[in-house]
Scaffold this active site. Structure first.
Site, PDB file in Angstrom:
ATOM      1  N   ASN A 318      38.746  28.166  43.950  1.00 25.14           N
ATOM      2  CA  ASN A 318      40.083  28.648  43.608  1.00 25.14           C
ATOM      3  C   ASN A 318      40.714  29.342  44.822  1.00 25.14           C
ATOM      4  O   ASN A 318      41.114  30.513  44.775  1.00 25.14           O
ATOM      5  CB  ASN A 318      40.024  29.601  42.406  1.00 25.14           C
ATOM      6  CG  ASN A 318      41.316  29.608  41.616  1.00 25.14           C
ATOM      7  OD1 ASN A 318      42.320  29.045  42.045  1.00 25.14           O
ATOM      8  ND2 ASN A 318      41.313  30.268  40.468  1.00 25.14           N
ATOM      9  N   HIS A 349      43.239  36.846  34.789  1.00 19.67           N
ATOM     10  CA  HIS A 349      42.635  35.779  33.986  1.00 19.67           C
ATOM     11  C   HIS A 349      42.838  36.010  32.491  1.00 19.67           C
ATOM     12  O   HIS A 349      42.933  35.053  31.722  1.00 19.67           O
ATOM     13  CB  HIS A 349      41.139  35.666  34.287  1.00 19.67           C
ATOM     14  CG  HIS A 349      40.827  34.869  35.517  1.00 19.67           C
ATOM     15  ND1 HIS A 349      40.750  35.442  36.764  1.00 19.67           N
ATOM     16  CD2 HIS A 349      40.590  33.542  35.696  1.00 19.67           C
ATOM     17  CE1 HIS A 349      40.471  34.503  37.662  1.00 19.67           C
ATOM     18  NE2 HIS A 349      40.375  33.347  37.041  1.00 19.67           N
TER      19      HIS A 349
END
Length: 422
Positions: A318, A349
């Site tokens: 990521n 998140h």
């Protein structure tokens, strides 16, 4: 999931068309901005239905902040509003849908838009509200000197190439792409006359796109086979825990963690290919003279699978989110930048407890790995066999540390996480 794949495949076709028929030599910047924005809005509505209103509300709220807030505070207000709205949406998911992942899960695009909003706000603050000598070299390069127009703002946040799965890119890079300066700027960094060229080459993204589509296809096959047959939940099954020796449990943990990766490889690589197909993502020329199209790449699979340190692993996983965390948090944090960066990552998140187990554990793993490397590694550099042995041991330890750290991320809830750690 079907809508997601359909949209991304349609976006891939649209991206080729966009590059060929709406390239900078065929259409004005305004037309390119408008097309990218309208298609992005259509994809959002098609994929997420009325949930897509959250994306548009957040974008318009922050456009107001960008134009009304004072420059010294623009990045603070934008950050609080964007992260606050995202967190409220995360809370609604956990309480309304009881740990379920919606088929119309709008949180992914909302997370990407939050990254872009805060990135632009920080870079606008750097460009207008700070002196050049106060900035790092990267901040100076990416600083935005003028507030974008509404069309530019909407295009940056909602364009069809990144609305569904990202990645987040820098505002100046995106504007340079729309205006047709993106590739040219990178090519000027190389002395082509020394390489025997009379004029600048015209790099094509087709080869890079085909290569990434092959990775996407393999990832999809692995997802449909490996992922389905090795669920993470099995590692906390009572019968498995009672009958399986400890080392076998560790081995199976590695397998199920590997099995959880293909869906990320698929989504991120396909998103990268979509941007490349539109002509966006050129990063320059490597030492062998190969054109590189990895400016927006979100992962380096080889470096992930061969990582011999926790730092190397997370730097290649990521990638664009890691860059965002560095630019808006790590480089600006007044104290404890590592801890604050991990906490922001968890909050971004969502609010599932498993995320906080993962990222708080990640702080400890990062500090421990840094201490071991600084204090022990130099003892193993005196000979090749020692270096190979060190790399082998640190590869095993790194992979197990990652498995140990990310399992709660997949399991989400407290009870299975505690059972797993026991």
């Amino acid at each position: 999931q079907i809508n997601f794949v359909a949209c991304q495949l349609f976006a891939l076709v649209a991206a080729f068309w966009f590059r060929i028929y709406l390239g900078p030599s065929h259409a004005s910047s305004a037309v390119r901005h408008a097309f990218a924005t309208l298609f992005g809005i259509y994809f959002a509505v098609f994929c997420f239905g009325w949930y897509s209103i959250h994306l548009f509300v957040l974008v318009l709220m922050n456009y107001g902040i960008m134009n009304m807030a004072s420059i010294p505070n623009i990045h603070r207000y934008s950050f609080v509003v964007a992260m606050g709205y995202l967190t409220l949406c995360h809370i609604s998911r956990i309480y309304i849908f009881h740990y379920g992942i919606l088929t119309t899960d709008f949180s992914g695009p909302l997370m990407i838009i939050t990254q872009k909003i805060t990135t632009l706000a920080c870079q606008l603050h750097d460009g207008i509200g700070r002196q050049a000598e106060e900035l790092t070299a990267e901040q100076n390069r990416l600083a935005v000197k003028t507030r974008p127009s509404l069309l530019e703002y909407l295009s940056y946040l909602l364009n069809f190439m990144s609305i569904i799965a990202g990645p987040c890119s820098n505002y100046k890079d995106y504007i340079a792409f729309i205006e047709g300066r993106h590739v040219h700027m990178k090519l000027l960094e190389v002395n082509w006359k020394q390489k025997g060229y009379d004029r600048l080459p015209d790099p094509s993204p087709t080869g890079a796109v085909m290569y990434k589509l092959c990775i996407t296809l393999v990832s999809l096959i692995l997802f449909l086979t490996l992922t389905k047959n090795f669920p993470m939940a099995y590692i906390i099954d009572n019968e498995f825990l009672d009958k399986t020796p400890f080392l076998s449990r560790l081995g199976y943990l590695y397998v199920v963690t590997q099995a959880a990766k293909p869906k990320y490889y698929f989504a991120w690589t396909l998103a990268d290919a979509v941007n490349n197909a539109a002509g966006y993502g050129f990063s320059g020329v490597d030492e062998r003279g190969t054109f590189r199209w990895d400016l927006l790449s979100n992962l380096n699979i080889w470096n992930i699978e061969t990582a011999t340190s926790f730092k190397m692993y997370i730097e290649n996983w990521n990638i664009q989110t890691a860059a965002w965390l560095k630019r808006v948090c790590y480089d600006r944090a007044p104290w404890y930048p590592t801890a604050l960066t991990f906490i922001l990552s968890a909050l971004w998140h969502g609010i599932y407890p498993g995320y906080y187990f993962t990222f708080l554990t990640g702080i400890l793993i990062t500090l421990a790995a840094r201490a071991i490397r600084n204090n022990c590694r130099h003892y193993f550099l005196s000979s090749v066999p020692l270096k190979i042995a060190y790399d082998a041991v640190t590869w095993v330890v790194t992979q197990l540390a990652v498995c140990y750290t990310v399992a709660p991320f997949v399991m989400l809830a407290v009870e299975p996480t505690i059972k797993f750690y026991k």
